[in-house]
Design an enzyme around this catalytic site. Structure first.
Site, PDB file in Angstrom:
ATOM      1  N   GLY A  26       0.802  -1.227   0.000  1.00 29.64           N
ATOM      2  CA  GLY A  26       0.000   0.000   0.000  1.00 29.64           C
ATOM      3  C   GLY A  26       0.830   1.271   0.000  1.00 29.64           C
TER       4      GLY A  26
ATOM      5  N   ARG B  33     -12.232  21.858   9.831  1.00 31.85           N
ATOM      6  CA  ARG B  33     -13.228  22.094  10.877  1.00 31.85           C
ATOM      7  C   ARG B  33     -12.676  21.829  12.275  1.00 31.85           C
ATOM      8  NH1 ARG B  33     -17.973  18.691   8.187  1.00 31.85           N
ATOM      9  NH2 ARG B  33     -16.129  17.606   7.422  1.00 31.85           N
ATOM     10  N   GLN B  34     -11.552  21.060  12.355  1.00 28.52           N
ATOM     11  CA  GLN B  34     -10.943  20.818  13.683  1.00 28.52           C
ATOM     12  C   GLN B  34      -9.923  21.935  13.919  1.00 28.52           C
ATOM     13  OE1 GLN B  34     -12.009  18.246  15.681  1.00 28.52           O
ATOM     14  NE2 GLN B  34     -10.735  19.044  17.323  1.00 28.52           N
TER      15      GLN B  34
ATOM     16  N   HIS C 287     -14.084  27.044   6.100  1.00 31.57           N
ATOM     17  CA  HIS C 287     -15.065  27.012   7.183  1.00 31.57           C
ATOM     18  C   HIS C 287     -14.953  28.262   8.062  1.00 31.57           C
ATOM     19  CE1 HIS C 287     -17.972  25.100   9.609  1.00 31.57           C
ATOM     20  NE2 HIS C 287     -17.214  25.124  10.676  1.00 31.57           N
TER      21      HIS C 287
ATOM     22  N   ASP D 242     -27.002  26.902   9.636  1.00 30.08           N
ATOM     23  CA  ASP D 242     -26.530  27.027  11.019  1.00 30.08           C
ATOM     24  C   ASP D 242     -25.962  28.418  11.261  1.00 30.08           C
ATOM     25  OD1 ASP D 242     -23.911  26.901   9.947  1.00 30.08           O
ATOM     26  OD2 ASP D 242     -23.895  24.723  10.132  1.00 30.08           O
TER      27      ASP D 242
ATOM     28  N   LYS E  71     -28.997  25.241  14.677  1.00 26.91           N
ATOM     29  CA  LYS E  71     -28.781  23.794  14.542  1.00 26.91           C
ATOM     30  C   LYS E  71     -28.082  23.235  15.775  1.00 26.91           C
ATOM     31  CE  LYS E  71     -25.062  22.103  12.123  1.00 26.91           C
ATOM     32  NZ  LYS E  71     -24.239  21.892  10.908  1.00 26.91           N
TER      33      LYS E  71
ATOM     34  N   ARG F 283     -25.853  19.793  17.007  1.00 22.02           N
ATOM     35  CA  ARG F 283     -25.272  18.516  16.601  1.00 22.02           C
ATOM     36  C   ARG F 283     -24.710  17.835  17.840  1.00 22.02           C
ATOM     37  NH1 ARG F 283     -22.901  16.579  11.660  1.00 22.02           N
ATOM     38  NH2 ARG F 283     -22.852  18.667  10.789  1.00 22.02           N
TER      39      ARG F 283
ATOM     40  N   ASP G  15     -24.394  26.558   2.043  1.00 25.06           N
ATOM     41  CA  ASP G  15     -23.478  25.988   3.037  1.00 25.06           C
ATOM     42  C   ASP G  15     -22.090  25.827   2.420  1.00 25.06           C
ATOM     43  OD1 ASP G  15     -22.738  25.098   5.500  1.00 25.06           O
ATOM     44  OD2 ASP G  15     -24.066  23.360   5.554  1.00 25.06           O
TER      45      ASP G  15
ATOM     46  N   THR H 213     -27.159  17.972   7.937  1.00 25.08           N
ATOM     47  CA  THR H 213     -27.496  19.394   8.129  1.00 25.08           C
ATOM     48  C   THR H 213     -28.520  19.846   7.092  1.00 25.08           C
ATOM     49  OG1 THR H 213     -25.295  19.847   9.013  1.00 25.08           O
ATOM     50  CG2 THR H 213     -26.484  21.727   8.111  1.00 25.08           C
TER      51      THR H 213
HETATM   52  C1  R5P Z   1     -20.826  23.029   9.702  1.00 28.54           C
HETATM   53  O1  R5P Z   1     -20.633  23.928  10.485  1.00 28.54           O
HETATM   54  C2  R5P Z   1     -20.651  23.155   8.221  1.00 28.54           C
HETATM   55  O2  R5P Z   1     -20.863  24.479   7.771  1.00 28.54           O
HETATM   56  C3  R5P Z   1     -21.577  22.203   7.485  1.00 28.54           C
HETATM   57  O3  R5P Z   1     -22.903  22.584   7.729  1.00 28.54           O
HETATM   58  C4  R5P Z   1     -21.358  20.807   7.971  1.00 28.54           C
HETATM   59  O4  R5P Z   1     -20.015  20.483   7.908  1.00 28.54           O
HETATM   60  C5  R5P Z   1     -22.165  19.812   7.179  1.00 28.54           C
HETATM   61  O5  R5P Z   1     -21.966  18.548   7.706  1.00 28.54           O
HETATM   62  P1  R5P Z   1     -23.017  17.390   7.501  1.00 28.54           P
HETATM   63  O6  R5P Z   1     -23.331  17.332   6.038  1.00 28.54           O
HETATM   64  O7  R5P Z   1     -22.323  16.163   8.004  1.00 28.54           O
HETATM   65  O8  R5P Z   1     -24.221  17.712   8.323  1.00 28.54           O
END
Ligand code: R5P
Length: 295
Positions: A38, A96-97, A130, A166, A189, A191, A215, A223
């Site tokens: 791999g 996002r992290q 993001h 969101d 929203k 989560r 988005d 979402t």
């Molecule tokens: C979150 O804050 C982002 O803007 C997106 O809304 C999110 O990453 C979408 O993730 P998922 O499709 O898994 O709900």
């Protein structure tokens, strides 16, 4: 000025080809050999000594594999004498992290930034991040481009309003509202970080007959699905989605196809060829990248 040398990892070949054709450049060869265990061996297929080079690679799933490929390609270019390296990462994995959400977590984005910089990348181009603060984490020039202007062209303004699914998308929705002159609403929203369950709690703002959810990323699609249902309950008769990055992980394809959403418009920051579904429409960001590379 000598022509750019453009290379691509496996995730962004089609987009890189489009940009090459807009620029009238032939894509440069890259050999990738996969061993039985791999591991991969990368070899830059032509001389890049003293040349300005560009590497395309979206770090979408398989995220870690795409990152490793990218790191090896950059290393190959550096060792081969490239004068400069521009990284075109249309979709930026791990973005996002960007901070510690819960005690003990790693800040994956910070690790990626350190590696990219230490490998010697000179400039980064990416799309609809993001957080607008991400470019500030880099000590090299960073062009943060957006597909919003392309999405604006897809909106029929008749009885329409925009919706952020969101609170994190408020800046984005305000920008598109300014471009189009349309009113907007924002969904609250929730989560659950443990279970991944997503809930659209309530909506504030103007909802017109034709709703356009905006988005940055569609990952699991949860979402969008819950946002669309809430909009329908609040009087929307049609629901379209405009999202830059079609990660489409897990059951997103089937969930979106059977959801109350009418159409899903995404850009080609991520190749969706093997994830196509009836409601999906793809618009290209190739021209925006070509213009940025010409600067
Ligand atoms: C979150 O804050 C982002 O803007 C997106 O809304 C999110 O990453 C979408 O993730 P998922 O499709 O898994 O709900």
């Amino acid at each position: 000025m000598a022509e750019l040398k453009i290379f691509s990892g496996n995730s962004s070949k089609k987009l890189a080809e489009k940009v090459c054709s807009l620029l009238g450049i032939k894509m440069s060869p890259l050999e990738i050999k996969v061993f039985s265990d791999g591991e991969k061996r990368f070899r830059i297929g032509e001389s890049v000594v003293d040349r300005d080079c560009v590497v395309f690679q979206s770090t979408c799933p398989p995220v870690d594999e795409n990152y490793m490929e990218l790191f090896f390609i950059i290393d190959g270019l550096k060792r081969s004498g490239a004068k400069s390296i521009t990284l075109v990462m249309p979709y930026f994995g791990y973005q996002r992290q960007d901070h510690v959400f819960r005690e003990g977590e790693a800040v994956s984005l910070d690790v990626v930034v350190k590696i990219v910089e230490s490998l010697g990348v000179d400039r980064v181009i990416s799309f609809d991040l993001h957080s607008i603060k991400i470019p500030e984490l880099f000590n090299i020039p960073f062009a943060h481009l957006s597909a919003l202007s392309l999405f604006a062209e897809k909106i029929n303004k008749d009885n329409a309003s925009l919706v952020s699914p969101d609170m994190g998308g408020i800046r984005r929705i305000k920008m598109l509202s300014e471009i189009t002159g349309l009113p907007y609403a924002v969904i609250q929203k929730d989560r659950d970080l443990e279970t991944g369950k997503v809930e659209a709690v309530k909506i504030e703002g103007e909802i017109h007959k034709n709703a356009f959810i905006v988005d940055d990323i569609i990952a699991s699609g949860k979402t969008i699905v819950v946002a669309s249902d809430l909009l329908r309950q609040n009087g929307a008769e049609s629901v379209s989605v405009l999202a830059t990055h079609a990660v489409l992980s897990g059951n997103a394809v089937s969930d979106l196809q059977k959801s109350s959403v009418d159409r899903v418009i995404v850009s080609d920051t991520i190749d969706t060829e093997d994830k196509s579904f009836e409601k999906l429409e793809v618009i290209s960001i190739a021209d925006l990248i070509a213009k940025e590379l010409k600067k």
